[in-house]
Design an enzyme around this catalytic site. Structure first.
Site, PDB file in Angstrom:
ATOM      1  N   GLN A  97       0.813  -1.211   0.000  1.00  0.00           N
ATOM      2  CA  GLN A  97       0.000   0.000   0.000  1.00  0.00           C
ATOM      3  C   GLN A  97       0.845   1.259   0.000  1.00  0.00           C
ATOM      4  O   GLN A  97       2.043   1.238   0.261  1.00  0.00           O
ATOM      5  CB  GLN A  97      -0.904   0.013   1.231  1.00  0.00           C
ATOM      6  N   HIS A  99       0.064   5.881   0.596  1.00  0.00           N
ATOM      7  CA  HIS A  99      -0.893   6.896   1.008  1.00  0.00           C
ATOM      8  C   HIS A  99      -0.706   8.151   0.147  1.00  0.00           C
ATOM      9  O   HIS A  99       0.407   8.452  -0.293  1.00  0.00           O
ATOM     10  CB  HIS A  99      -0.702   7.240   2.481  1.00  0.00           C
ATOM     11  N   GLU A 134       3.191   8.927   8.083  1.00  0.00           N
ATOM     12  CA  GLU A 134       3.121   8.158   9.318  1.00  0.00           C
ATOM     13  C   GLU A 134       4.509   7.724   9.772  1.00  0.00           C
ATOM     14  O   GLU A 134       5.419   7.545   8.965  1.00  0.00           O
ATOM     15  CB  GLU A 134       2.211   6.935   9.152  1.00  0.00           C
ATOM     16  N   HIS A 264       4.767   0.319   0.664  1.00  0.00           N
ATOM     17  CA  HIS A 264       5.266  -0.447   1.808  1.00  0.00           C
ATOM     18  C   HIS A 264       4.301  -1.564   2.181  1.00  0.00           C
ATOM     19  O   HIS A 264       3.132  -1.571   1.790  1.00  0.00           O
ATOM     20  CB  HIS A 264       5.477   0.461   3.024  1.00  0.00           C
ATOM     21  N   ARG A 283      -4.213   0.417  -2.238  1.00  0.00           N
ATOM     22  CA  ARG A 283      -3.616  -0.920  -2.168  1.00  0.00           C
ATOM     23  C   ARG A 283      -3.245  -1.423  -3.550  1.00  0.00           C
ATOM     24  O   ARG A 283      -3.939  -1.150  -4.531  1.00  0.00           O
ATOM     25  CB  ARG A 283      -4.580  -1.893  -1.484  1.00  0.00           C
TER      26      ARG A 283
END
EC number: 5.3.1.8
Length: 408
Positions: A97, A99, A134, A264, A283
């Site tokens: 996935q 982001h 993140e 990642h 994804r």
């Protein structure tokens, strides 16, 4: 300042022991527990435990945004908590996935709204308008695959596997800009027809088995990771895509920072995650969930990086160890109490203006703020509103607190 009860998310890749043990509940849990959400995301807010009863952190922010968030945070982010804290426990690999950036999230959210895709639909890509940088800090040994490895190293890996079926693809990484070659090879593999995958993936797995059995060591972590993914997701294009990523191993206290566009997959382990308050995930495989390859290709950053490039810098100030990231929404640190700090009040280094979420990962700590004090044990958390002022800490034995607050 109040205790904070997290919301447990149950996904198939989670652990029936890790989060239950961490929070002091019976082990094993009835279902795999993947994430403990400690924040105010509308999908699953945490619960503030006050003398007047328990209520959601989301409702607390709506009732008193000025007192809970502070004027500085409200002026930057509005009346929302800009970060989300999670305890993540992976017994199996997560999906491959990435982001989106803020611009991509805003555009994608509006596009899916125009198409009439419900926000809670399983085929929705964009559930909010935020990017999702993140950081994950390991609580125990943690393994991941992340970031496109420099092309030269990937060529060495593909040749080391000695799989003749891979030979035609090596040329895509040779010559020209690295990012262009990585984009070309990833796009080729992720869009291969299933009949071709059913030939190429088993050949790669056989090559990985032979490599491990040969006793070679340079790429043994990569070979073993590919074998694990191939066993769990036979014939999945994500197995091939993972060949392009760095293997990242973290010991307790080490961290990985993932900005927008970083491909990642977390493989196994337990860690504390802090991110922008978003649930946007694109994804590309290794999952039974919705996969949108064209949209994933729109958000991916193919600039190569080494595993070392993914570790954030660390800055120490007394009892505090801060993980340095460029994210505006959050700042993360760990407070260690030991030795001469035990047995008396210690001032926690003053964070930036705004609220804090504290998680105790070791020992027991008394936290003292303007409104009083509370005790945090391993696995418990606290919400410290902006108007609580600086905090002080008291521990009788070695203790560790994770602290998340708003970035500078």
């Amino acid at each position: 300042m109040d205790l904070l009860r997290g919301a447990i998310r149950t996904y198939a890749w989670g652990s029936r022991t890790a989060i239950a043990d961490f929070t002091g509940r019976p082990v094993p849990a009835p279902h795999p527990e993947a994430e403990l959400w400690l924040g105010a995301h509308p999908a699953d807010p945490a619960w503030v435990q006050t003398p007047d009863g328990e209520h959601s952190l989301l409702d607390a922010l709506r009732a008193d945004p000025e007192g809970q968030l502070g004027s500085a945070v409200r002026s930057r982010f509005g009346d929302v908590l800009p970060f989300l804290v999670k305890v993540l426990a992976a017994d199996e690999p997560l999906s491959l996935q990435a982001h989106p950036s803020t611009e991509q999230a805003v555009e994608g959210f509006a596009r899916e709204d125009r198409l009439g895709v419900p926000v809670n639909s399983p085929v929705r890509n964009y559930r909010d308008r935020s990017h999702k940088p993140e950081i994950l800090i390991a609580l125990e040994p943690f393994d991941a695959m992340a970031g496109f490895r420099p092309a030269a190293q990937t060529i060495e890996l593909l040749r080391a596997l000695a799989v003749s079926e891979l030979d035609p693809y090596v040329a895509l990484l040779s010559g020209g800009a690295e990012s262009d070659g990585l984009r070309a090879l990833f796009t080729t593999w992720i869009t291969l027809p299933q009949p071709e995958l059913d030939v190429l993936v088993p050949a790669v797995l056989e090559g990985a088995i032979n490599y491990v059995q040969s006793g070679a060591t340079e790429f043994v972590a990569e070979a073993r990771a590919i074998l694990e993914l191939g066993e769990r997701y036979p014939g999945d294009a994500g197995v091939l895509a993972a060949l392009l990523l760095n293997c990242v191993h973290l010991e307790a206290g080490e961290a990985i920072y993932l900005p927008a566009g970083n491909l990642h997959s977390y493989l196994r382990g337990v860690g504390v995650e802090v991110m922008a308050n978003s649930d946007n995930v694109l994804r590309g495989g290794l999952t039974p969930k919705h996969v949108d390859v064209p949209e994933l290709l729109r958000v991916l950053n193919f600039t190569p990086a080494t595993a070392d490039d993914l570790h954030p810098g660390i800055e120490r100030d007394g009892i505090e160890c801060s993980y340095l990231t460029p994210a505006d929404e959050f700042a993360v640190s760990v407070l260690h109490l030991d030795g001469a700090d035990l047995g008396h009040e210690v001032d926690a280094p003053c964070p930036h203006e705004g609220p804090q979420i504290l998680i105790c990962s070791q020992g027991e700590v008394d936290v003292v703020a303007k409104s009083g004090e509370l005790t945090l044990e391993r696995g418990s958390a606290a919400w410290v509103s902006a108007d609580e002022g600086p905090i002080r800490l008291v521990a009788a034995r070695a203790a560790t607190l994770f602290r998340a607050t708003v970035g500078i």
